[in-house]
Design an enzyme around this catalytic site. Structure first.
Site: not given
Length: 181
Positions: A106-107
């Protein structure tokens, strides 16, 4: 197999911590939660507070050499806090310097960008990071899971919680190779 999970004191996406943690446990591995502060971390379901989790080791004293691999869960705030902490960034970089596998979802690649380990690698992430990854010299792809073996430290990345099953399977394969299992 001893695996470090690095998370900030708050902001980690809970499922991106708990599903990979469970995958390590199911493989008879030993997951360890490393953070920038001792005590407990606050996880989130998107923007809502979720559960808290006990920290096993402070990043100030944790050593990459004591682990077979590293998992970097996402969440928007989690990697943003981590990339502002020199000790956390150094801890991540040490895994790459030692040629140990790293998994980020994800991030979480924001922390990889800050550690300066993206150049020349192909990875995926949450789509909003693609420009950051490209600006750091990496190649961004929109794939469920990407395993980059172009350097000694294998990098396993995924985009989002919906990719967790493939992400966990891929990093467990790579961590098993690294630990000799």
């Amino acid at each position: 197999m001893r695996i470090a999970f690095l998370a900030a004191p708050e902001g980690v996406e809970q499922v991106e911590l708990t599903d990979p943690w469970r995958a390590v446990l199911e493989a008879a591995g030993a997951p360890r939660l490393v953070s920038t502060k001792t005590g407990r971390i606050q996880a989130y379901h998107h923007l809502d507070k979720a559960d808290t989790f006990a920290v096993d080791e402070d990043v100030a004293t944790a050593r990459a050499g004591d682990f077979d691999g590293l998992v970097l869960p996402g969440g928007v705030a989690n990697p943003d806090f981590l990339r502002m902490d020199e000790r956390a960034v150094s801890f991540v970089k040490d895994f790459f310097d030692m040629g140990k596998p790293v998994a980020a979802i994800c991030h979480a690649p924001w922390t990889l960008v800050e550690a300066g380990v993206v150049r020349g690698r192909t990875l995926t992430s949450w789509p909003s990071l693609r420009t950051d990854i490209r600006n750091a010299g990496g190649t961004w792809v929109d794939e469920e899971v990407k395993v980059c073996t172009c350097a000694a430290a294998t990098l396993i990345t995924s985009r989002k919680p919906a990719d967790l099953k493939a992400f966990c399977a891929a990093f467990m394969t790579e961590f098993g190779k690294a630990s000799g299992d």
